[in-house]
Write a protein that holds these residues in place. Structure first.
Motif, PDB file in Angstrom:
ATOM      1  N   ALA A  22       0.837  -1.205   0.000  1.00  0.00           N
ATOM      2  CA  ALA A  22       0.000   0.000   0.000  1.00  0.00           C
ATOM      3  C   ALA A  22       0.868   1.250   0.000  1.00  0.00           C
ATOM      4  CB  ALA A  22      -0.923   0.006   1.217  1.00  0.00           C
ATOM      5  N   GLU A  24       3.779   1.611  -1.220  1.00  0.00           N
ATOM      6  CA  GLU A  24       4.417   1.788  -2.512  1.00  0.00           C
ATOM      7  C   GLU A  24       3.489   2.467  -3.503  1.00  0.00           C
ATOM      8  OE1 GLU A  24       5.808  -1.983  -3.786  1.00  0.00           O
ATOM      9  OE2 GLU A  24       7.334  -2.147  -2.230  1.00  0.00           O
ATOM     10  N   ASP A  25       2.213   2.500  -3.225  1.00  0.00           N
ATOM     11  CA  ASP A  25       1.251   3.157  -4.096  1.00  0.00           C
ATOM     12  C   ASP A  25       1.124   4.647  -3.776  1.00  0.00           C
ATOM     13  OD1 ASP A  25       0.677   0.867  -5.504  1.00  0.00           O
ATOM     14  OD2 ASP A  25      -0.907   0.245  -4.123  1.00  0.00           O
ATOM     15  N   GLU A  59      -1.318  13.600  -8.286  1.00  0.00           N
ATOM     16  CA  GLU A  59      -0.720  12.305  -8.605  1.00  0.00           C
ATOM     17  C   GLU A  59       0.483  12.491  -9.523  1.00  0.00           C
ATOM     18  OE1 GLU A  59      -3.614   9.732 -10.318  1.00  0.00           O
ATOM     19  OE2 GLU A  59      -4.865   9.642  -8.524  1.00  0.00           O
ATOM     20  N   LYS A  63       0.589   7.404  -9.270  1.00  0.00           N
ATOM     21  CA  LYS A  63       0.415   7.192  -7.833  1.00  0.00           C
ATOM     22  C   LYS A  63      -0.018   8.477  -7.139  1.00  0.00           C
ATOM     23  CE  LYS A  63       3.987   3.616  -7.776  1.00  0.00           C
ATOM     24  NZ  LYS A  63       5.302   3.205  -7.226  1.00  0.00           N
ATOM     25  N   LYS A  64      -0.739   8.338  -6.053  1.00  0.00           N
ATOM     26  CA  LYS A  64      -1.190   9.473  -5.256  1.00  0.00           C
ATOM     27  C   LYS A  64      -0.007  10.100  -4.526  1.00  0.00           C
ATOM     28  CE  LYS A  64      -4.138  10.589  -1.282  1.00  0.00           C
ATOM     29  NZ  LYS A  64      -5.039  10.027  -0.246  1.00  0.00           N
TER      30      LYS A  64
END
Length: 377
Positions: A22, A24-25, A59, A63-64
């Motif tokens: 998670a 890593e996102d 983003e 990714k966020k």
């Protein structure tokens, strides 16, 4: 019991793995700014600019982006602690900040050892990036700014100058030295240099001596709150000379503190202001977006630098195609002609942004952008 322990162990591994996946996102960008203390108003404006940029581009690389904000409390030790926490506890991929060169120098020692890239906002002292691999900045540096201030007053007739410096501030002492060097190079004379300490409120003794020397201009590379008080007390003592300041005076609150005494005061700043007669499309968009989000608070160069700093980091990550610190650092060093609110930015060999110096003046109780200066170095 044996199987129960095995199942529990498998579940724990899955939970930890899930947390790692998670994380890593999410791309974590740290922000350390003075949100309390002497420099708080400038730090808050820069944070507002960073947040506006984050809302515009939430983003990168699919990714966020998560902003992790820490108040460095306008204190060198707190700045170092804030950077350490961002790197060691929050595990950020990059950092933005800070307002205040002394704070940036303190934080920079930590980020350099850790190898984490940092984008400075308005920390203009040359020592911030000197000898640093990972520290960059979105602003010009004090030798250029000090020379521009000297060029402006000399071009406007000043030949004798006095200076009033905060000896506890790396920013003030450094900017004063660069002003002095350029003013003398142009043929001017420094007839008085007096000092004070951060937090002082009474400058009448120093100003009385300066007035007795009859200078054409008084240069005060002060932070806005003390600078406004200095100007007010100078006028109360009968000062008639020009007063010039640096970018730390670029603050809407200055007029409220100094009142009518501020009229005619000029200062160097970054090439953005909502009063600019001619704006790029990006500057106009930023100005309108700011007015919509903060209708009761004026934007200024600090808010624009906060915005640009975030966008420069995002741009570097895009070009690097990664958040690996070495890859992002390399991309930041290769930044060329990046279009920002504070003008086109190119990183030079010392990681300092190359851009012109703006001049603003208080006219009719308002800050008015009067143009840019390129000093004859």
């Amino acid at each position: 019991m044996k199987y129960g322990r095995l199942i529990l162990g498998v579940l724990l591994v899955c939970i930890l793995a899930g947390t790692a996946f998670a994380s890593e996102d999410v791309i974590r960008i740290g922000v350390y700014l003075p949100l309390t203390g002497q420099m708080a108003f400038g730090g808050q404006l820069e944070l507002d600019g960073v947040k506006m940029a984050h809302e515009a581009v939430p983003e990168v690389l699919g990714k966020k982006v998560e902003l992790i904000v820490i108040d460095n409390k306008s204190d060198k030790v707190e700045a170092a602690n804030a950077m350490q926490r961002l790197i060691e506890k929050e595990k950020v991929h990059a950092v933005i900040g800070t307002y205040g060169s002394s704070l940036a120098m303190a934080g920079g020692e930590i980020s350099e050892k850790a190898g984490i890239p940092v984008m400075g906002t308005s920390c203009t002292n040359p020592l911030v990036t000197q000898g640093k691999k990972y520290y960059f900045r979105a602003c010009f540096i004090d030798p250029f700014q000090g020379a521009a201030a000297a060029q402006y007053v000399f071009d406007n007739g000043a030949r004798k100058a006095a200076m009033l410096l905060d000896v506890a501030s790396d920013y003030c002492v450094g900017l004063g030295k660069f002003f002095e060097d350029q003013f003398k190079k142009l043929g001017g004379e420094i007839i008085a240099t007096l000092n004070y300490q951060s937090g002082d409120q009474d400058f009448t003794a120093q100003l009385t001596e300066i007035i007795s020397k009859n200078p054409d201009v008084l240069f005060i590379p002060s932070y806005f709150a003390e600078g406004a008080i200095i100007i007010k007390q100078a006028k109360e003592l009968g000062a008639k000379f020009m007063i010039m300041g640096g970018d730390a005076m670029d603050n809407p609150e200055m007029v409220k503190i100094g009142g009518e005494a501020i009229e005619g005061f000029a200062f160097t700043t970054f090439p953005y202001d909502p009063s600019m007669p001619e704006m790029s499309e990006l500057q106009a968009q930023f100005t309108e977006a700011w007015k919509a989000k903060y209708p009761d608070k004026d934007s200024n160069a600090n808010s624009a630098l906060g915005y640009d700093s975030y966008m420069l980091v995002i741009d570097a990550m895009k070009r690097a195609g990664s958040v690996d610190p070495e890859a992002v650092t390399k991309a930041l060093a290769e930044t060329k002609d990046f279009p920002g609110v504070t003008g086109s930015t190119t990183m030079n060999a010392t990681h300092d942004a190359e851009k012109p110096v703006g001049i603003k003046k208080i006219e009719g109780g308002k800050q008015v952008f009067v143009g840019t200066v390129m000093p004859n170095l």
